[in-house]
Design an enzyme around this catalytic site. Structure first.
Site, PDB file in Angstrom:
ATOM      1  N   ASP A 295       0.714  -1.379  -0.278  1.00  0.00           N
ATOM      2  CA  ASP A 295       0.008  -0.108   0.121  1.00  0.00           C
ATOM      3  C   ASP A 295       0.874   1.311   0.080  1.00  0.00           C
ATOM      4  O   ASP A 295       0.300   2.501  -0.290  1.00  0.00           O
ATOM      5  CB  ASP A 295      -0.883   0.138   1.201  1.00  0.00           C
ATOM      6  CG  ASP A 295      -0.298  -0.343   2.392  1.00  0.00           C
ATOM      7  OD1 ASP A 295       0.959   0.171   2.603  1.00  0.00           O
ATOM      8  OD2 ASP A 295      -0.789  -0.861   3.369  1.00  0.00           O
ATOM      9  N   ASP A 315       6.738  -6.841  -2.797  1.00  0.00           N
ATOM     10  CA  ASP A 315       5.372  -7.429  -2.630  1.00  0.00           C
ATOM     11  C   ASP A 315       4.787  -8.448  -3.604  1.00  0.00           C
ATOM     12  O   ASP A 315       5.033  -8.080  -4.825  1.00  0.00           O
ATOM     13  CB  ASP A 315       4.186  -6.332  -2.480  1.00  0.00           C
ATOM     14  CG  ASP A 315       3.109  -6.471  -2.043  1.00  0.00           C
ATOM     15  OD1 ASP A 315       2.681  -6.160  -0.711  1.00  0.00           O
ATOM     16  OD2 ASP A 315       2.301  -7.084  -2.441  1.00  0.00           O
ATOM     17  N   ASP A 367       6.234  -6.269   6.593  1.00  0.00           N
ATOM     18  CA  ASP A 367       4.573  -5.767   7.008  1.00  0.00           C
ATOM     19  C   ASP A 367       3.823  -6.823   6.324  1.00  0.00           C
ATOM     20  O   ASP A 367       3.101  -6.371   5.381  1.00  0.00           O
ATOM     21  CB  ASP A 367       4.629  -4.383   6.352  1.00  0.00           C
ATOM     22  CG  ASP A 367       3.185  -3.859   6.821  1.00  0.00           C
ATOM     23  OD1 ASP A 367       2.634  -4.522   7.753  1.00  0.00           O
ATOM     24  OD2 ASP A 367       2.770  -2.777   6.184  1.00  0.00           O
TER      25      ASP A 367
END
Length: 504
Positions: A295, A315, A367
């Site tokens: 994000d 990611d 994360d």
């Protein structure tokens, strides 16, 4: 009759191929839908595959009781398979938020679809047994069956889910099933005992599915708005997850596979707690690695430090990083961090990338989504942290989001204990995020974490550099002895499923 024999055999063999392809697609859709809505993809896929194969066996057994004109019966079953398999996602999405026993309906769809597919192959073999020798019949039928299954398994993750989505995919294959039925109604009209009735049924079913296909986006939007209770402003099915963005009067909320990832009103509390303790307490911060965080919010916080020379973000989901790079609203929330010249975005499985990488980093920020299934659980395993160690120096500091120490203390301390097997010094801490409750993190290093602050960023919304305050845990956030999370036991996923299952 001789002129017809070869085309009929070829047509029915092609039907075997279509049956196998469509049947496996319906099975994969049910598994994907269950993992989107219910979580724990390994368990859901395992149960669905088991139920589907069992029901195919039941269908194969029941086929011997079917009498009369077998070509008529085959066409009728093909229509039924198309309808039941085609509407499965539409019905299940609508019912998810209204039924107390949703899983029962899900497995009923799987069982009924499997039974119908299981009936079709024996009927086809009975139709063809007088036209093809037994040896050739069996080998040809199974060859076409397995080829169709292979095609379905390749198309599903690479083309169908990204392009059509979880609702349109079964509708599309339902239309293929019924198209075969319509073709047979006209092509084999002399061999059918009731061709007119079958034409009406098949064309009616085709029109029904075509209508649902055309309006499927509206149906899905309606069902997702009921599910989330908010305005759905963006949806996307990637090969890895269902991405849904909602909006109400106060906030934007992002959901991945029905799990809340952030609320725009309080995500800063989470991301400041994740990023600024490790950035302020690291001697060097020139080279930063972010694993997960597609994000761009963690990147936004890291970019506040002028000493940062380059950031590598890994990611898995390119759809996720593209959305937060190009969407105007999301660019506003992450302050256009995903377009920073200091950032390099890599869309790859983090475990594989870490294993292959030879780079060294000063700060590593992890994360990842919560360990709700085994594919995510591997990213919290002892083996993963061993691989990660190769990317560190003696001064590197690592921080990891570690789920909630209040709602899931076993999960939290399991991650902490696992990290501590590789990094001799760890510091667990937590903060309150209104959308989630108490949320935890773990900082790890090869040298003592003595709370020395090397740099500060002024005007943060939340973090005040009082790290000791975040490090205090009350009694209800402590867990009894927990095991280390290894690839061969994945105990963390079991802890997580057990603890969060009680909350939901």
């Amino acid at each position: 009759m001789d002129k017809k024999r070869i085309p009929l055999e070829m047509l029915l063999m092609f039907s075997v191929f279509v049956i196998a392809t469509c049947g496996l697609i319906y099975e994969l859709v049910a598994g994907a839908l269950a993992s989107y809505l219910l979580g724990d993809s390994v368990k859901q896929f395992s149960f669905i595959i088991g139920v589907y194969l069992f029901s195919m066996g039941v269908g194969s057994y029941l086929a011997k009781f079917i009498k009369g004109n077998l070509i008529d019966k085959f066409v009728e079953i093909e229509i039924l398979v198309g309808i039941v398999g085609g509407i499965s996602s539409v019905v299940l999405f609508i019912l998810f938020n209204t039924l107390a026993h949703f899983e029962s309906v899900l497995y009923l769809f799987v069982f009924f679809t499997g039974c119908l597919v299981g009936v079709e192959i024996p009927i086809l073999m009975n139709i063809l047994k007088d036209r093809i020798g037994f040896k050739d019949l069996v080998s040809n039928v199974f060859a076409f069956d397995y080829i169709g299954a292979l095609l379905a398994s390749i198309l599903f993750p690479l083309v169908l889910i990204p392009k059509l989505g979880i609702v349109k995919t079964p509708l599309f294959f339902g239309l293929i099933n019924i198209s075969i039925a319509i073709f047979l109604c006209f092509y084999l009209k002399k061999e059918l005992s009731k061709p007119f009735s079958l034409r009406i049924k098949s064309i009616g079913a085709f029109i029904l599915l075509l209508g649902l296909f055309i309006f499927s986006d509206k149906i899905l939007s309606y069902s997702e708005e009921k599910l989330y209770g908010e305005n759905v402003v963006f949806t996307k099915s990637s090969p890895y997850q269902r991405i849904v963005l909602t909006r109400n009067n106060r906030e934007f909320r992002l959901y991945l596979n029905n799990n809340l990832q952030f609320s725009s009103t309080d995500e800063y509390r989470y991301h400041e707690a994740l990023v600024h303790p490790v950035m302020s307490m690291s001697k060097n911060i020139g080279r930063v690695l972010i694993l997960g965080g597609g994000d761009g919010f963690a990147v936004r916080e890291v970019l506040k430090y002028k000493e940062v020379k380059n950031i590598t973000l890994v990611d898995l989901d390119g759809e996720m990083t593209d959305f937060f790079t190009t969407n105007e609203t999301m660019r506003g929330l992450n302050q256009n961090s995903m377009s920073s010249p200091k950032l390099k975005v890599i869309n790859k499985d983090a475990y594989i990338w870490v294993k292959e990488s030879k780079q060294k980093f000063d700060v590593i920020i992890i994360d990842f989504p919560d360990p709700s299934n085994y594919s995510l659980g591997k990213l919290y395993s002892l083996q993963f942290y061993k691989e990660l160690e190769r990317l560190t120096t003696s001064d590197t500091k690592v921080v990891i989001q570690t789920t909630s120490p209040y709602f899931a203390p076993k999960s939290f301390w399991c991650i902490e204990k696992t990290v501590n097997q590789i990094f001799p010094f760890t510091a667990a801490y937590h903060t309150y995020v209104p959308s989630f409750g108490e949320w935890g993190f773990s900082m790890a290093s090869f040298e003592p974490i003595n709370n020395t602050i090397y740099r500060k960023i002024p005007n943060l919304k939340f973090y005040d550099y009082n790290f000791r305050q975040l490090s205090y845990f009350t009694k209800d956030m402590k867990a009894a002895d927990v095991e280390v999370n290894r690839l061969d036991n994945q105990i963390l996923v079991r802890y997580f499923d057990e603890e969060w299952g009680k909350v939901q």
